[in-house]
Structure formats: structure tokens, C-alpha cells
Design a protein around this motif. Structure first.
Motif, PDB file in Angstrom:
ATOM      1  N   VAL A 100       0.839  -1.207   0.000  1.00 14.39           N
ATOM      2  CA  VAL A 100       0.000   0.000   0.000  1.00 14.39           C
ATOM      3  C   VAL A 100       0.868   1.249   0.000  1.00 14.39           C
ATOM      4  N   TYR A 101       1.883   1.274   0.857  1.00 15.76           N
ATOM      5  CA  TYR A 101       2.740   2.455   0.927  1.00 15.76           C
ATOM      6  C   TYR A 101       3.660   2.573  -0.289  1.00 15.76           C
ATOM      7  N   LEU A 102       3.976   1.462  -0.918  1.00 13.38           N
ATOM      8  CA  LEU A 102       4.726   1.517  -2.178  1.00 13.38           C
ATOM      9  C   LEU A 102       3.911   2.239  -3.248  1.00 13.38           C
ATOM     10  N   GLU A 103       2.630   1.905  -3.343  1.00 13.38           N
ATOM     11  CA  GLU A 103       1.799   2.575  -4.350  1.00 13.38           C
ATOM     12  C   GLU A 103       1.703   4.068  -4.064  1.00 13.38           C
ATOM     13  N   TRP A 104       1.447   4.420  -2.808  1.00 15.95           N
ATOM     14  CA  TRP A 104       1.355   5.841  -2.468  1.00 15.95           C
ATOM     15  C   TRP A 104       2.694   6.547  -2.732  1.00 15.95           C
ATOM     16  N   GLY A 105       3.795   5.943  -2.292  1.00 16.09           N
ATOM     17  CA  GLY A 105       5.097   6.587  -2.411  1.00 16.09           C
ATOM     18  C   GLY A 105       5.543   6.776  -3.848  1.00 16.09           C
ATOM     19  N   THR A 106       5.229   5.811  -4.723  1.00 14.38           N
ATOM     20  CA  THR A 106       5.637   5.950  -6.125  1.00 14.38           C
ATOM     21  C   THR A 106       4.698   6.882  -6.892  1.00 14.38           C
ATOM     22  N   ALA A 107       3.513   7.130  -6.353  1.00 12.26           N
ATOM     23  CA  ALA A 107       2.594   8.082  -6.980  1.00 12.26           C
ATOM     24  C   ALA A 107       2.873   9.515  -6.528  1.00 12.26           C
ATOM     25  N   ILE A 108       3.289   9.671  -5.247  1.00 11.22           N
ATOM     26  CA  ILE A 108       3.565  11.001  -4.690  1.00 11.22           C
ATOM     27  C   ILE A 108       4.949  10.954  -4.053  1.00 11.22           C
TER      28      ILE A 108
END
Length: 540
Positions: A100-108
Motif C-alpha cells: 500500500v505504501y509503495l503505491e502511495w510513495g511511487t505516486a507522490i
């Protein structure tokens, strides 16, 4: 928080329509609330590569949890089998959280972590999510728990009886040294973190290999035989299960640690995609092997009675008393590495809140003066950690600190994962520009969401007799304190964005500026309502 009010213009009689349109236009630059992820950061500050990012996560995750929580987990579950199962469940939750945090971090890919993600998806009421997260980040002392454990292991190595003040005095010295290193010598702080991370990995590998030797019968004591009838003594209490799971999750906290420093990371999307999975998968495997090693060498009763120094008891049973003292020093170094890692990231969260103009005296918190580091943000977290470290009674200090960090994090994770579910379901309509470098997938995100919903609700179930994790405190105290922290953020939001603007006749206008040091930050200006109306009418 705000700059001086602009000089009043020639007033015009406002109407409902032009006030609403004028306010919207005046407050149009609102960063992530408008889907804008703009940020300026100087290239010479991008010093974090794959190795440093991996150790940022590795050091944050492996603090003292695996060396101190197995005793509590076994006591709460009652059996070796259920205790190991709790570690499996915790590993799955941590891996889902990492995705979940990978998706958020790579998006923002910018500093700030959850603050950015909550702002991006929870846009109304504007700034409510920011204010509540600000209270959570500003008022909780994340380094306190491992600083206390650092003191306990140092005293154990020295053969000194632990009491309330000598343990916490050494903990105070630990977090103070970490503050000085990260404030005055940023590069050396990262190098020291990497070195301690490598030492920590060696310690864990020694425990794992020693566990294999213990399974083969090489012990200074009689073999404990913990794996025969492994589920004997299992307790079925809901309170015990959820509290045990909190202890496991505490041992995994940190899978999002690299997300807090993405503005200082080289090629942040690629680096995060490599570093986070490597760190968490390796930690999950090592945790299971370490637990098996403990059960291979230490009887159940000794593990439960050892409290926070179970790793030292393990080495005493395998190698003797001298080895116990040496191990205590190594675990203390592990705790210090964790304190360095936590302070590194939490100081940057406070700085990011300052750069967003959210906190009072934001210019101070946003500053990189005087050593080109977020010294003010680091000092704020140092101060809060000291207060949190000194407040609880001696017997309950560690468990209270552990739960006080884990419980509000579960609340934040509910909203972070719930927000990602919402993006999945409404992407075409509400988030057409959503383009992460990696996707967690909807099933994984829902699993992480539901696991955290459980962790938020379950602690309110009263414990059975003798199962309260505290000696003197109410079982629900950490929940109440956590909710009070978020409530402070809600009150701050009401005063800052509603009460004061109405009393003062102004609207908060947020604009992004780039300072002389190359960093961008946000500035809130108090623009009188009549000036907004006048500007709107002139444009028409």
C-alpha cells in the motif's frame, strides 16, 4: 502559520455568488488538495540511494521489538504455536502495508508520508486531514520506546539493577546523541545508520545460526522441548490476541520509513520499488527464524519471566553469562540504530508540516538552518519523546509506549488504505491522473484495511482476569490518549480555519514559494474577504 494580513483594498458590496467564487479562486493553490504534487528540492540533498533507503527501513523495523516483545506475545497467547502464528499474521499485514505504501510513495514521491496521502484523497473539509495528522505527528514521541529499551539493555550488560530513573536517564542520553548527530552531521548520521543496520543484521544471523545449534542440543541447560504439543496452554481471549498482534506489528513498524524522505532520495520511484520489498521480506523471514531459535533454547516459563531481555536470556542459555552481557550490548546498539532511523524520519515529517504552513511558527519548522538539516523538527520530536519517556509508571512504561504508537498508527492506516480503495473504485471519475510506479492491487489493500479496522476496534474488549498488559494503568488508556491526540488536531482545525477567519473577516490563501536554499514551502496569507470580492469583480 500565517503572514501579516495584506493591506485592505477599496471595498465592494459582496454578493453570495462572487464571495463563493472569489474564495474558491483565492484559495485555488492548495497543493495535494487540488491534486498538485509540485515540490522543489535541491539535487545536492538527494543523498539516499537503494542501500541507504533499505537500511532506513531495516533500521526502523528492527529496533528492539524482536529482542523484547516475544515474551509478552507468548504470555498473551499462552502457547508456542499460537505465538508463532501471530508472527505469521503480522508478517502478512506488514507485507500488505508495504505494498500500500509503495503505491502511495511511487505516486507522490515527496517528503511527508501519510500527510501527503491523506491530503490527496480526503479533500473535504479542506485541511482537516492535515490538521489531525499534524497533531498525531507532532505530539507522539516515537523514539521513546526504543530509547527506554536501550537503557535497560545497557544496564543489564553492566550488571546494574534497573530502576525507573537510571533506565530513562540512559534513554535520554541515547535520544540526545541521535539528535546531535542528525542535526549537525547529516551524512555521518546516514553512514552510522547503515553501519548499525549491518551490525544488527549480523546479530540476527548469529541468533538464527545459534538457534540451529540449540535444536541440535548444544545448550548450557536442558533442552526446553517447546515444540512438542506446541499449542498447549493456548488462550482464546480476544484482548490477548489483539494485544499480541499489536506487539508483532510494533516489531514491523517502519515499512513506510523511506516514504518520509523521498525528496532526499535519488530516483525515488525506482529506489523505493527496490528497497522496500527487499527490506520487509528479509525481515519477515528473519523474525520467524529468530522466534524459532528462542523457543529452541529457552523454556516457555523463562521466556515469559525474562520480560524485555529475552534475547539476553537466549544467549545465556546457549553460551553462558558472559555471552549474555555481550548480547545486551549488541541489542542496545540495535536500539540506538532504530532511534537514529526514527528520529531521522519523524524530524522530516515535522519539517514537511512546517513547509506546508500547517503548524504555528511554520518558518522555524521548515528551516534547514544552521547545519542544512531539519534541526528544528528533530528537536521537537526529541522534546516530545523525553516527555513521553518520563511520564508512565516504571512497570508499565514500555508496554504503554508500544501501544501508544501502535494504536494511532492503526487509525491512520485505516484512512490511508481506505483512501486507496476509494481511488481504485473511483479513479476514472475523481483521480484520472493517478499514476503510481507500482500497484498494491485492490484485494491486498482491502486486506490491509480490514486488518487495521480490527486493530482499531478490538482493544476496547475488556481483558480477562490477569490479562491486562498493564500493572497499574487501565487497559484502554492508550486508546483514549490516541483519540485525544486526534481530537486536539480537530480542535486546532476548527480554530485555525473556521473560527479565526470568521472573526477576522479573512480567508486563508495557500501559496507555494521556493526559498533561497532551493526548498519549496507553503505560505498561508490572511486575505480579507472584501479584497477577494474586489479582485473577482475586477477580473469579470
Amino acid at each position: 502559520m500565517g503572514e501579516a494580513a495584506l493591506p485592505p483594498p477599496k471595498y465592494a458590496e459582496p454578493t453570495t455568488k462572487n464571495v463563493e467564487e472569489g474564495l474558491k479562486r483565492a484559495d485555488g493553490i492548495t497543493g495535494l488538495y487540488e491534486g498538485n504534487v509540485f515540490e522543489a528540492s535541491p539535487e545536492d540533498r538527494r543523498q539516499i540511494g537503494v542501500v541507504s533507503a533499505s537500511f532506513l527501513i531495516f533500521n526502523r523495523v528492527i529496533g528492539t521489538g524482536i529482542f523484547s516483545t516475544p515474551s509478552t506475545i507468548l504470555s498473551l497467547t499462552g502457547s508456542v504455536g499460537l505465538s508463532l502464528f501471530m508472527w505469521v499474521v503480522g508478517t502478512l499485514i506488514a507485507m500488505a502495508g508495504t505494498a500500500v505504501y509503495l503505491e502511495w510513495g511511487t505516486a507522490i514521491p515527496k517528503n511527508g508520508g501519510e500527510k501527503n496521502y491523506l491530503e490527496y484523497v480526503y479533500r473535504k473539509p479542506k485541511f482537516l486531514a492535515t490538521a489531525m495528522f499534524a497533531a498525531y505527528a507532532f505530539l507522539l514521541g516515537w523514539t521513546a520506546g526504543n530509547s527506554v529499551i536501550f537503557g535497560e539493555y545497557i544496564l543489564n550488560a553492566a550488571g546494574v539493577e534497573v530502576n525507573r530513573w537510571n533506565q530513562r536517564g540512559i534513554g535520554l542520553a541515547c535520544v540526545t546523541v541521535a539528535l546531535l548527530i542528525h542535526s549537525c552531521a547529516l551524512k555521518w548520521g546516514l553512514r552510522l545508520q547503515n553501519l548499525l543496520g549491518a551490525i544488527k543484521l549480523i546479530i540476527i544471523l548469529i541468533i538464527v545460526v545459534t538457534g540451529w545449534a540449540a535444536l541440535a542440543g548444544h545448550l548450557k541447560v536442558d533442552p526446553p522441548d517447546n515444540f512438542t504439543d506446541a499449542f498447549a496452554g493456548t488462550k482464546g481471549s480476544g484482548y490477548g490476541i489483539v494485544t499480541a498482534l499489536y506487539n508483532v506489528i510494533w516489531s514491523f513498524i517502519g515499512y513506510s520509513n523511506a516514504n518520509y524522505a523521498l525528496s532526499e532520495t535519488r530516483n525515488p520511484v525506482r529506489t523505493l520499488k527496490i528497497a522496500a520489498p527487499i527490506a520487509i521480506i528479509s525481515v519477515g523471514i528473519l523474525y520467524m527464524l529468530v522466534n524459532i531459535a528462542y523457543f529452541a533454547a529457552v523454556p516457555k516459563e523463562d521466556i515469559i519471566s525474562s520480560g524485555q531481555i529475552v534475547a539476553a536470556s537466549f544467549f545465556r542459555n546457549v553460551f553462558g553469562t558472559r555471552a549474555e552481557k555481550v548480547m545486551s550490548v549488541f541489542v542496545a546498539l540495535s536500539a540506538f540504530g532504530n532511534v537514529l532511523s526514527v528520529l531521522f524520519s519523524q524530524g522530516r515529517i515535522v519539517q514537511e508540516l512546517g513547509r506546508e504552513g500547517v503548524l504555528p511558527f511554520s518558518k522555524i519548522w521548515a528551516s534547514n538552518w544552521p547545519f542544512n538539516s531539519p534541526a528544528a523538527g528533530l528537536a521537537e520530536h526529541w522534546l516530545v519523546s523525553i516527555i513521553v519517556m518520563l511520564a508512565p509508571p516504571p512497570g508499565d512504561a514500555y508496554n504503554f509506549l508500544l501501544n501508544l504508537i501502535s494504536y494511532p498508527l492503526s487509525i491512520v492506516n485505516v484512512f490511508v488504505s481506505g483512501g486507496l480503495v476509494y481511488i481504485y473504485l473511483t479513479r476514472e471519475k475523481n483521480f484520472p491522473l493517478w499514476a503510481p510506479g507500482i500497484r498494491a492491487t485492490l484485494p491486498v489493500t482491502v486486506f490491509f484495511l480490514l486488518s487495521n479496522v480490527y486493530l482499531v476496534i478490538a482493544p476496547y474488549v475488556p481483558p480477562d482476569a490477569g490479562e491486562n498488559v498493564y500493572n497499574d494503568l487501565p487497559y484502554y488508556l492508550h486508546c483514549v490518549v490516541a483519540l485525544a491526540v486526534f481530537a486536539v488536531g480537530g480542535i486546532y482545525y476548527i480554530v485555525w480555519t473556521i473560527v479565526l477567519p470568521r472573526l477576522g473577516g479573512y480567508v486563508l490563501v495557500k501559496e507555494t514559494v521556493v526559498d533561497a536554499d532551493g526548498w519549496s514551502r507553503s505560505v498561508f496569507t490572511r486575505m480579507p474577504v472584501n479584497q477577494v470580492v474586489t479582485s473577482q469583480e475586477e477580473e469579470e
